[in-house]
Design an enzyme around this catalytic site. Structure first.
Site, PDB file in Angstrom:
ATOM      1  N   GLU A   1       0.841  -1.209   0.000  1.00 11.73           N
ATOM      2  CA  GLU A   1       0.000   0.000   0.000  1.00 11.73           C
ATOM      3  C   GLU A   1       0.871   1.251   0.000  1.00 11.73           C
ATOM      4  O   GLU A   1       0.600   2.221  -0.718  1.00 11.73           O
ATOM      5  CB  GLU A   1      -0.895   0.033   1.241  1.00 11.73           C
TER       6      GLU A   1
ATOM      7  N   CYS B 202      -0.176   0.236   7.551  1.00  8.53           N
ATOM      8  CA  CYS B 202      -0.700   0.661   6.241  1.00  8.53           C
ATOM      9  C   CYS B 202      -2.109   1.212   6.367  1.00  8.53           C
ATOM     10  O   CYS B 202      -2.518   2.069   5.582  1.00  8.53           O
ATOM     11  CB  CYS B 202      -0.715  -0.513   5.286  1.00  8.53           C
TER      12      CYS B 202
ATOM     13  N   THR C 113      12.425 -43.675  -9.142  1.00 11.78           N
ATOM     14  CA  THR C 113      13.217 -42.461  -8.924  1.00 11.78           C
ATOM     15  C   THR C 113      14.720 -42.685  -9.054  1.00 11.78           C
ATOM     16  O   THR C 113      15.488 -41.739  -9.156  1.00 11.78           O
ATOM     17  CB  THR C 113      12.984 -41.917  -7.506  1.00 11.78           C
TER      18      THR C 113
ATOM     19  N   TRP D 246      20.809 -38.538 -14.625  1.00 11.58           N
ATOM     20  CA  TRP D 246      19.735 -37.567 -14.560  1.00 11.58           C
ATOM     21  C   TRP D 246      18.487 -38.194 -15.135  1.00 11.58           C
ATOM     22  O   TRP D 246      18.530 -38.694 -16.242  1.00 11.58           O
ATOM     23  CB  TRP D 246      20.089 -36.336 -15.425  1.00 11.58           C
TER      24      TRP D 246
ATOM     25  N   LEU E  12      12.499 -40.809   3.691  1.00  6.70           N
ATOM     26  CA  LEU E  12      12.116 -39.559   4.350  1.00  6.70           C
ATOM     27  C   LEU E  12      10.815 -39.001   3.761  1.00  6.70           C
ATOM     28  O   LEU E  12       9.947 -38.526   4.491  1.00  6.70           O
ATOM     29  CB  LEU E  12      13.247 -38.521   4.241  1.00  6.70           C
TER      30      LEU E  12
HETATM   31  C1  AOF Z   1       0.372  -5.309   4.341  1.00  6.80           C
HETATM   32  N1  AOF Z   1       1.020  -5.087   3.175  1.00  6.80           N
HETATM   33  O1  AOF Z   1       2.652  -5.456   1.762  1.00  6.80           O
HETATM   34  C2  AOF Z   1       2.596  -6.649   3.759  1.00  6.80           C
HETATM   35  C3  AOF Z   1       1.890  -6.885   4.959  1.00  6.80           C
HETATM   36  O2  AOF Z   1       7.348  -6.133   9.992  1.00  6.80           O
HETATM   37  P1  AOF Z   1       6.512  -5.494   8.935  1.00  6.80           P
HETATM   38  O3  AOF Z   1       6.190  -4.057   9.225  1.00  6.80           O
HETATM   39  O4  AOF Z   1       7.043  -5.659   7.542  1.00  6.80           O
HETATM   40  O5  AOF Z   1       5.091  -6.232   8.993  1.00  6.80           O
HETATM   41  C4  AOF Z   1       4.958  -7.563   8.555  1.00  6.80           C
HETATM   42  C5  AOF Z   1       3.514  -8.001   8.687  1.00  6.80           C
HETATM   43  O6  AOF Z   1       2.693  -7.095   7.963  1.00  6.80           O
HETATM   44  C6  AOF Z   1       3.252  -9.366   8.058  1.00  6.80           C
HETATM   45  O7  AOF Z   1       3.398 -10.404   8.979  1.00  6.80           O
HETATM   46  C7  AOF Z   1       1.806  -9.235   7.599  1.00  6.80           C
HETATM   47  O8  AOF Z   1       0.910  -9.459   8.663  1.00  6.80           O
HETATM   48  C8  AOF Z   1       1.775  -7.798   7.186  1.00  6.80           C
HETATM   49  N2  AOF Z   1       2.287  -7.758   5.808  1.00  6.80           N
HETATM   50  N3  AOF Z   1       0.792  -6.211   5.192  1.00  6.80           N
HETATM   51  O9  AOF Z   1      -0.640  -4.674   4.600  1.00  6.80           O
HETATM   52  C9  AOF Z   1       2.110  -5.713   2.839  1.00  6.80           C
HETATM   53  N4  AOF Z   1       3.718  -7.291   3.465  1.00  6.80           N
HETATM   54 ZN    ZN Z   2       1.256  -2.959   5.972  1.00  8.31          ZN
END
Ligand code: AOF
Ligand code: ZN
Length: 374
Positions: free
Chosen positions: A55, A87, A164, A173, A310
Protein backbone atom coordinates in the site's frame (compact mmCIF):
# COMPACT_ATOMS: atom_id res chain seq x y z
CA UNK A 1 -16.17 4.81 -20.16
CA UNK A 2 -15.68 1.10 -19.56
CA UNK A 3 -16.50 0.23 -15.97
CA UNK A 4 -14.35 -2.59 -14.64
CA UNK A 5 -15.43 -4.71 -11.69
CA UNK A 6 -13.58 -5.36 -8.44
CA UNK A 7 -12.25 -8.70 -9.71
CA UNK A 8 -10.56 -6.95 -12.63
CA UNK A 9 -8.58 -4.59 -10.41
CA UNK A 10 -7.86 -7.26 -7.81
CA UNK A 11 -6.40 -9.45 -10.58
CA UNK A 12 -4.00 -6.56 -11.34
CA UNK A 13 -3.02 -6.39 -7.67
CA UNK A 14 -2.42 -10.17 -7.69
CA UNK A 15 -0.13 -9.84 -10.72
CA UNK A 16 1.88 -7.23 -8.80
CA UNK A 17 2.06 -9.38 -5.67
CA UNK A 18 3.56 -12.22 -7.74
CA UNK A 19 6.59 -10.05 -8.43
CA UNK A 20 7.56 -10.60 -4.80
CA UNK A 21 7.55 -14.41 -5.19
CA UNK A 22 11.28 -14.80 -4.58
CA UNK A 23 11.98 -11.96 -2.17
CA UNK A 24 9.39 -11.16 0.53
CA UNK A 25 10.28 -13.91 3.01
CA UNK A 26 9.29 -14.14 5.87
CA UNK A 27 6.62 -11.60 4.92
CA UNK A 28 3.73 -12.38 2.58
CA UNK A 29 3.57 -11.44 -1.10
CA UNK A 30 1.16 -8.50 -1.37
CA UNK A 31 0.10 -6.25 -4.26
CA UNK A 32 -1.90 -3.02 -4.37
CA UNK A 33 -3.43 -0.77 -7.04
CA UNK A 34 -5.02 2.63 -6.47
CA UNK A 35 -7.88 3.36 -8.84
CA UNK A 36 -9.61 6.67 -9.55
CA UNK A 37 -12.14 7.22 -12.35
CA UNK A 38 -11.44 3.74 -13.74
CA UNK A 39 -7.71 4.47 -14.08
CA UNK A 40 -4.76 3.17 -12.12
CA UNK A 41 -3.15 6.17 -10.43
CA UNK A 42 -0.58 4.20 -8.44
CA UNK A 43 0.61 0.63 -7.96
CA UNK A 44 3.00 -1.23 -5.74
CA UNK A 45 3.98 -4.54 -4.22
CA UNK A 46 5.90 -5.70 -1.20
CA UNK A 47 9.49 -6.43 -2.23
CA UNK A 48 11.38 -7.25 0.91
CA UNK A 49 10.86 -7.54 4.68
CA UNK A 50 11.82 -4.31 6.41
CA UNK A 51 10.95 -2.27 3.32
CA UNK A 52 7.63 -0.64 2.33
CA UNK A 53 4.44 -2.64 2.23
CA UNK A 54 2.40 -2.82 -0.98
CA UNK A 55 0.00 0.00 0.00
CA UNK A 56 2.78 2.39 0.96
CA UNK A 57 4.63 1.65 -2.28
CA UNK A 58 1.43 2.23 -4.29
CA UNK A 59 0.80 5.57 -2.52
CA UNK A 60 4.38 6.63 -3.21
CA UNK A 61 3.94 5.65 -6.86
CA UNK A 62 0.69 7.65 -7.30
CA UNK A 63 0.82 10.32 -9.99
CA UNK A 64 -1.81 12.43 -8.16
CA UNK A 65 -3.32 12.56 -4.68
CA UNK A 66 -5.28 9.50 -3.64
CA UNK A 67 -8.23 11.43 -2.18
CA UNK A 68 -11.41 9.58 -3.17
CA UNK A 69 -9.51 6.67 -4.75
CA UNK A 70 -10.24 2.96 -4.27
CA UNK A 71 -7.35 0.87 -2.95
CA UNK A 72 -7.27 -2.77 -4.07
CA UNK A 73 -5.05 -4.84 -1.79
CA UNK A 74 -4.54 -8.61 -1.96
CA UNK A 75 -4.17 -8.81 1.84
CA UNK A 76 -5.94 -6.84 4.57
CA UNK A 77 -3.89 -3.70 5.29
CA UNK A 78 -1.87 -4.02 8.47
CA UNK A 79 -2.82 -2.21 11.67
CA UNK A 80 0.33 -2.77 13.68
CA UNK A 81 3.72 -1.18 13.98
CA UNK A 82 6.05 -3.89 12.68
CA UNK A 83 9.32 -3.15 10.92
CA UNK A 84 7.24 -0.48 9.13
CA UNK A 85 4.28 1.71 10.27
CA UNK A 86 0.64 0.56 9.81
CA UNK A 87 -0.70 0.66 6.24
CA UNK A 88 -4.25 1.23 7.53
CA UNK A 89 -3.08 4.62 8.87
CA UNK A 90 -1.34 5.47 5.59
CA UNK A 91 -4.52 4.75 3.58
CA UNK A 92 -6.68 6.79 5.99
CA UNK A 93 -4.24 9.71 5.85
CA UNK A 94 -4.14 9.60 2.05
CA UNK A 95 -7.93 10.03 2.00
CA UNK A 96 -8.95 6.95 0.02
CA UNK A 97 -12.72 6.49 -0.22
CA UNK A 98 -12.79 2.70 -0.36
CA UNK A 99 -10.62 -0.32 0.39
CA UNK A 100 -11.23 -3.58 -1.47
CA UNK A 101 -9.28 -6.46 0.07
CA UNK A 102 -8.52 -9.99 -1.12
CA UNK A 103 -8.28 -11.85 2.17
CA UNK A 104 -8.04 -11.17 5.87
CA UNK A 105 -4.48 -11.15 7.27
CA UNK A 106 -3.98 -14.43 9.22
CA UNK A 107 -1.28 -12.69 11.30
CA UNK A 108 -2.82 -12.54 14.82
CA UNK A 109 -1.35 -9.04 15.20
CA UNK A 110 -3.59 -7.85 12.37
CA UNK A 111 -6.41 -10.36 11.76
CA UNK A 112 -9.38 -8.02 11.28
CA UNK A 113 -7.90 -5.06 13.16
CA UNK A 114 -6.71 -3.37 9.96
CA UNK A 115 -10.19 -3.54 8.42
CA UNK A 116 -11.81 -2.36 11.67
CA UNK A 117 -9.47 0.63 11.88
CA UNK A 118 -10.23 1.66 8.28
CA UNK A 119 -13.98 1.23 8.74
CA UNK A 120 -13.88 3.33 11.90
CA UNK A 121 -12.35 6.15 9.88
CA UNK A 122 -15.49 6.15 7.69
CA UNK A 123 -13.91 4.40 4.71
CA UNK A 124 -15.97 1.82 2.84
CA UNK A 125 -14.68 -1.77 2.99
CA UNK A 126 -15.43 -4.40 0.34
CA UNK A 127 -14.21 -7.98 0.34
CA UNK A 128 -12.97 -10.60 0.31
CA UNK A 129 -12.58 -10.43 -3.48
CA UNK A 130 -10.79 -13.27 -5.38
CA UNK A 131 -10.02 -14.78 -1.98
CA UNK A 132 -8.80 -18.18 -3.24
CA UNK A 133 -6.42 -16.54 -5.72
CA UNK A 134 -5.10 -14.21 -3.02
CA UNK A 135 -4.61 -17.13 -0.63
CA UNK A 136 -2.68 -19.00 -3.33
CA UNK A 137 -0.05 -16.24 -3.28
CA UNK A 138 1.01 -17.16 0.24
CA UNK A 139 0.38 -20.81 1.14
CA UNK A 140 3.38 -20.84 3.47
CA UNK A 141 2.74 -17.57 5.30
CA UNK A 142 -0.89 -18.56 5.83
CA UNK A 143 -0.10 -22.06 7.10
CA UNK A 144 2.60 -20.75 9.44
CA UNK A 145 0.24 -18.11 10.89
CA UNK A 146 -2.75 -20.45 11.22
CA UNK A 147 -1.11 -23.74 12.20
CA UNK A 148 2.42 -22.93 13.29
CA UNK A 149 3.77 -25.13 10.48
CA UNK A 150 5.41 -24.44 7.12
CA UNK A 151 3.80 -25.40 3.80
CA UNK A 152 5.70 -28.44 2.58
CA UNK A 153 6.13 -29.32 -1.09
CA UNK A 154 7.87 -32.53 -1.94
CA UNK A 155 9.67 -32.51 -5.26
CA UNK A 156 10.17 -35.81 -7.01
CA UNK A 157 11.58 -36.83 -10.36
CA UNK A 158 10.44 -40.15 -11.73
CA UNK A 159 10.43 -42.31 -14.81
CA UNK A 160 7.19 -43.09 -16.60
CA UNK A 161 7.04 -46.31 -14.57
CA UNK A 162 7.18 -44.36 -11.28
CA UNK A 163 10.81 -45.02 -10.35
CA UNK A 164 13.22 -42.46 -8.92
CA UNK A 165 16.59 -44.23 -9.04
CA UNK A 166 18.18 -47.49 -10.03
CA UNK A 167 18.54 -50.19 -7.39
CA UNK A 168 22.12 -49.02 -6.83
CA UNK A 169 20.84 -45.53 -5.99
CA UNK A 170 22.08 -44.04 -9.24
CA UNK A 171 19.63 -41.27 -10.13
CA UNK A 172 21.36 -38.64 -12.26
CA UNK A 173 19.73 -37.57 -14.56
CA UNK A 174 16.18 -38.78 -14.90
CA UNK A 175 14.57 -35.54 -16.03
CA UNK A 176 15.70 -33.08 -18.68
CA UNK A 177 17.22 -29.58 -18.39
CA UNK A 178 13.86 -27.75 -18.59
CA UNK A 179 12.53 -29.64 -15.57
CA UNK A 180 15.76 -29.06 -13.66
CA UNK A 181 15.45 -25.33 -14.32
CA UNK A 182 11.88 -25.43 -13.04
CA UNK A 183 13.17 -27.06 -9.85
CA UNK A 184 15.61 -24.18 -9.39
CA UNK A 185 12.63 -21.80 -9.34
CA UNK A 186 10.83 -24.02 -6.82
CA UNK A 187 13.94 -23.86 -4.66
CA UNK A 188 14.21 -20.09 -5.08
CA UNK A 189 10.65 -19.49 -3.87
CA UNK A 190 11.19 -21.71 -0.82
CA UNK A 191 12.56 -20.57 2.52
CA UNK A 192 14.15 -23.92 3.32
CA UNK A 193 15.26 -26.98 1.37
CA UNK A 194 14.97 -30.13 3.45
CA UNK A 195 16.73 -33.41 2.78
CA UNK A 196 17.81 -36.54 4.63
CA UNK A 197 21.21 -37.78 5.70
CA UNK A 198 20.79 -40.73 3.30
CA UNK A 199 20.77 -38.42 0.27
CA UNK A 200 23.64 -36.35 1.69
CA UNK A 201 25.86 -39.40 2.19
CA UNK A 202 24.93 -40.93 -1.17
CA UNK A 203 25.12 -37.87 -3.46
CA UNK A 204 26.86 -35.05 -1.52
CA UNK A 205 24.46 -32.45 -3.01
CA UNK A 206 24.86 -28.70 -2.42
CA UNK A 207 21.11 -27.93 -2.83
CA UNK A 208 21.75 -24.28 -3.54
CA UNK A 209 19.71 -22.18 -5.95
CA UNK A 210 21.35 -21.73 -9.31
CA UNK A 211 19.32 -19.33 -11.45
CA UNK A 212 20.56 -18.65 -14.92
CA UNK A 213 21.27 -15.04 -15.94
CA UNK A 214 18.83 -15.47 -18.82
CA UNK A 215 15.97 -16.74 -16.67
CA UNK A 216 12.71 -15.13 -17.80
CA UNK A 217 11.09 -15.26 -14.40
CA UNK A 218 13.52 -15.15 -11.50
CA UNK A 219 16.20 -12.49 -11.33
CA UNK A 220 19.42 -14.16 -10.15
CA UNK A 221 20.56 -10.91 -8.48
CA UNK A 222 17.57 -10.71 -6.14
CA UNK A 223 17.19 -14.44 -5.50
CA UNK A 224 18.18 -15.29 -1.95
CA UNK A 225 19.45 -18.69 -0.89
CA UNK A 226 17.01 -20.71 1.22
CA UNK A 227 18.44 -22.35 4.30
CA UNK A 228 19.42 -26.00 3.80
CA UNK A 229 18.19 -28.47 6.38
CA UNK A 230 19.37 -32.05 6.93
CA UNK A 231 17.31 -34.58 8.89
CA UNK A 232 20.09 -36.53 10.56
CA UNK A 233 19.03 -38.47 13.70
CA UNK A 234 22.52 -39.53 14.77
CA UNK A 235 24.32 -36.40 13.54
CA UNK A 236 26.49 -38.29 11.10
CA UNK A 237 26.87 -35.54 8.51
CA UNK A 238 30.53 -34.97 7.65
CA UNK A 239 31.89 -31.48 8.34
CA UNK A 240 33.00 -31.20 4.70
CA UNK A 241 29.59 -32.16 3.21
CA UNK A 242 28.72 -29.64 0.48
CA UNK A 243 25.24 -29.08 1.88
CA UNK A 244 26.70 -27.38 4.97
CA UNK A 245 28.26 -24.51 2.99
CA UNK A 246 27.80 -21.63 3.60
CA UNK A 247 27.47 -22.86 7.18
CA UNK A 248 25.48 -19.87 8.46
CA UNK A 249 22.54 -21.06 6.30
CA UNK A 250 22.79 -24.75 7.17
CA UNK A 251 20.66 -26.52 9.78
CA UNK A 252 20.81 -30.11 10.99
CA UNK A 253 18.09 -31.81 13.04
CA UNK A 254 19.20 -34.65 15.32
CA UNK A 255 18.03 -36.57 18.36
CA UNK A 256 20.06 -35.40 21.36
CA UNK A 257 20.75 -38.84 22.90
CA UNK A 258 22.24 -40.07 19.63
CA UNK A 259 24.66 -37.21 19.19
CA UNK A 260 28.36 -37.46 19.82
CA UNK A 261 29.52 -34.37 21.77
CA UNK A 262 32.74 -33.80 19.86
CA UNK A 263 31.06 -33.94 16.48
CA UNK A 264 28.38 -31.53 17.67
CA UNK A 265 31.03 -29.09 18.91
CA UNK A 266 32.90 -29.29 15.62
CA UNK A 267 29.81 -28.52 13.51
CA UNK A 268 28.64 -25.74 15.82
CA UNK A 269 32.08 -24.17 15.73
CA UNK A 270 31.86 -24.08 11.95
CA UNK A 271 28.62 -22.10 12.24
CA UNK A 272 26.14 -24.87 11.45
CA UNK A 273 22.87 -24.65 13.41
CA UNK A 274 22.22 -28.00 15.09
CA UNK A 275 18.70 -28.41 16.50
CA UNK A 276 17.32 -31.29 18.52
CA UNK A 277 13.95 -32.91 18.02
CA UNK A 278 12.44 -35.65 20.21
CA UNK A 279 12.01 -39.20 19.00
CA UNK A 280 8.65 -39.76 17.32
CA UNK A 281 6.34 -42.73 17.95
CA UNK A 282 8.22 -44.83 15.40
CA UNK A 283 11.50 -44.21 17.23
CA UNK A 284 12.75 -41.87 14.54
CA UNK A 285 13.22 -38.12 14.66
CA UNK A 286 9.86 -36.37 15.16
CA UNK A 287 9.34 -34.56 11.86
CA UNK A 288 6.34 -32.59 13.17
CA UNK A 289 8.47 -31.09 15.93
CA UNK A 290 11.22 -30.21 13.44
CA UNK A 291 8.70 -28.49 11.15
CA UNK A 292 7.30 -26.51 14.10
CA UNK A 293 10.81 -25.32 14.87
CA UNK A 294 11.26 -24.19 11.27
CA UNK A 295 7.95 -22.29 11.36
CA UNK A 296 9.03 -20.60 14.60
CA UNK A 297 12.13 -19.43 12.75
CA UNK A 298 9.93 -17.75 10.11
CA UNK A 299 10.10 -20.48 7.46
CA UNK A 300 6.96 -20.26 5.28
CA UNK A 301 7.63 -22.67 2.42
CA UNK A 302 9.69 -25.85 2.57
CA UNK A 303 10.88 -27.83 -0.43
CA UNK A 304 11.51 -31.45 0.49
CA UNK A 305 14.04 -33.13 -1.78
CA UNK A 306 14.53 -36.54 -0.31
CA UNK A 307 14.61 -40.26 -0.92
CA UNK A 308 11.68 -42.65 -0.52
CA UNK A 309 12.29 -43.19 3.19
CA UNK A 310 12.12 -39.56 4.35
CA UNK A 311 9.43 -38.62 1.80
CA UNK A 312 7.37 -41.56 3.11
CA UNK A 313 7.94 -40.39 6.69
CA UNK A 314 6.67 -36.89 5.89
CA UNK A 315 3.63 -38.33 4.13
CA UNK A 316 2.83 -40.66 7.04
CA UNK A 317 3.17 -37.76 9.48
CA UNK A 318 0.58 -35.80 7.46
CA UNK A 319 3.08 -33.02 6.80
CA UNK A 320 3.00 -32.88 3.01
CA UNK A 321 0.82 -30.18 1.47
CA UNK A 322 1.78 -30.66 -2.16
CA UNK A 323 3.55 -33.24 -4.30
CA UNK A 324 5.34 -31.88 -7.37
CA UNK A 325 6.44 -34.71 -9.60
CA UNK A 326 8.32 -34.51 -12.87
CA UNK A 327 7.72 -37.55 -15.05
CA UNK A 328 10.40 -38.32 -17.60
CA UNK A 329 9.86 -40.31 -20.80
CA UNK A 330 11.98 -43.25 -19.56
CA UNK A 331 11.39 -46.69 -18.15
CA UNK A 332 13.70 -47.74 -15.31
CA UNK A 333 12.38 -51.24 -14.73
CA UNK A 334 10.99 -53.18 -11.83
CA UNK A 335 14.03 -53.34 -9.56
CA UNK A 336 14.44 -49.56 -9.47
CA UNK A 337 13.41 -47.45 -6.44
CA UNK A 338 9.89 -46.06 -5.79
CA UNK A 339 8.81 -42.51 -4.86
CA UNK A 340 7.58 -43.15 -1.32
CA UNK A 341 8.35 -45.95 1.06
CA UNK A 342 4.98 -46.67 2.66
CA UNK A 343 4.02 -49.79 4.61
CA UNK A 344 0.74 -50.45 2.80
CA UNK A 345 -0.86 -53.83 2.21
CA UNK A 346 -4.47 -53.32 1.20
CA UNK A 347 -6.03 -51.15 -1.48
CA UNK A 348 -8.16 -49.33 1.10
CA UNK A 349 -4.97 -48.07 2.79
CA UNK A 350 -3.95 -46.24 -0.38
CA UNK A 351 -3.10 -42.55 0.06
CA UNK A 352 -5.59 -40.69 -2.10
CA UNK A 353 -4.40 -37.62 -4.00
CA UNK A 354 -6.14 -34.82 -5.84
CA UNK A 355 -4.57 -33.71 -9.11
CA UNK A 356 -4.03 -29.93 -9.01
CA UNK A 357 -2.23 -29.25 -12.28
CA UNK A 358 -0.53 -30.83 -15.29
CA UNK A 359 2.02 -29.07 -17.46
CA UNK A 360 4.52 -30.16 -20.08
CA UNK A 361 8.05 -28.99 -19.22
CA UNK A 362 10.37 -29.81 -22.12
CA UNK A 363 9.99 -33.56 -22.70
CA UNK A 364 8.87 -34.12 -19.09
CA UNK A 365 5.42 -33.78 -17.54
CA UNK A 366 5.01 -31.80 -14.31
CA UNK A 367 2.20 -33.07 -12.11
CA UNK A 368 1.06 -31.39 -8.92
CA UNK A 369 -0.99 -33.36 -6.39
CA UNK A 370 -2.47 -32.57 -3.00
CA UNK A 371 -2.80 -35.49 -0.55
CA UNK A 372 -6.43 -35.97 0.53
CA UNK A 373 -5.60 -36.36 4.22
CA UNK A 374 -5.49 -32.57 4.43
C1 AOF B 1 0.37 -5.31 4.34
N1 AOF B 1 1.02 -5.09 3.18
O1 AOF B 1 2.65 -5.46 1.76
C2 AOF B 1 2.60 -6.65 3.76
C3 AOF B 1 1.89 -6.88 4.96
O2 AOF B 1 7.35 -6.13 9.99
P1 AOF B 1 6.51 -5.49 8.94
O3 AOF B 1 6.19 -4.06 9.23
O4 AOF B 1 7.04 -5.66 7.54
O5 AOF B 1 5.09 -6.23 8.99
C4 AOF B 1 4.96 -7.56 8.56
C5 AOF B 1 3.51 -8.00 8.69
O6 AOF B 1 2.69 -7.09 7.96
C6 AOF B 1 3.25 -9.37 8.06
O7 AOF B 1 3.40 -10.40 8.98
C7 AOF B 1 1.81 -9.24 7.60
O8 AOF B 1 0.91 -9.46 8.66
C8 AOF B 1 1.77 -7.80 7.19
N2 AOF B 1 2.29 -7.76 5.81
N3 AOF B 1 0.79 -6.21 5.19
O9 AOF B 1 -0.64 -4.67 4.60
C9 AOF B 1 2.11 -5.71 2.84
N4 AOF B 1 3.72 -7.29 3.47
ZN1 ZN C 1 1.26 -2.96 5.97
Amino acid sequence: MTVYNHEYWMAKAIQLAKKGRYTTHPNPRVGCVLVKDQQIIGQGFHVKAGEGHAEVNALADANQDAVGATAYVTLEPCSHQGKTPPCADALIKAGVARVVYGMQDPNPEVSGNGLAKIKKAGIEIIGPVLEAECEALNPGFIKRMREGLPYVRVKLAMSMDGRTAMESGESQWITDTAARLDVQRLRAQSDAIVTGIGSVLADNPSMTVRIDNNDQEADPKSVRQPIRVVMDTALSVLPEAKILYPTNQAWVFSVEEEVEEEHLALLTKKGVTVRFAPRGLDGRLDLLDAMEQLADAGINEVLLEAGAELAGGFLEAGLIDEIVVYMAPKLLGSSARPLFKLPLEEMDEAVELTLKSVRQVGQDVRLVYVPKYL
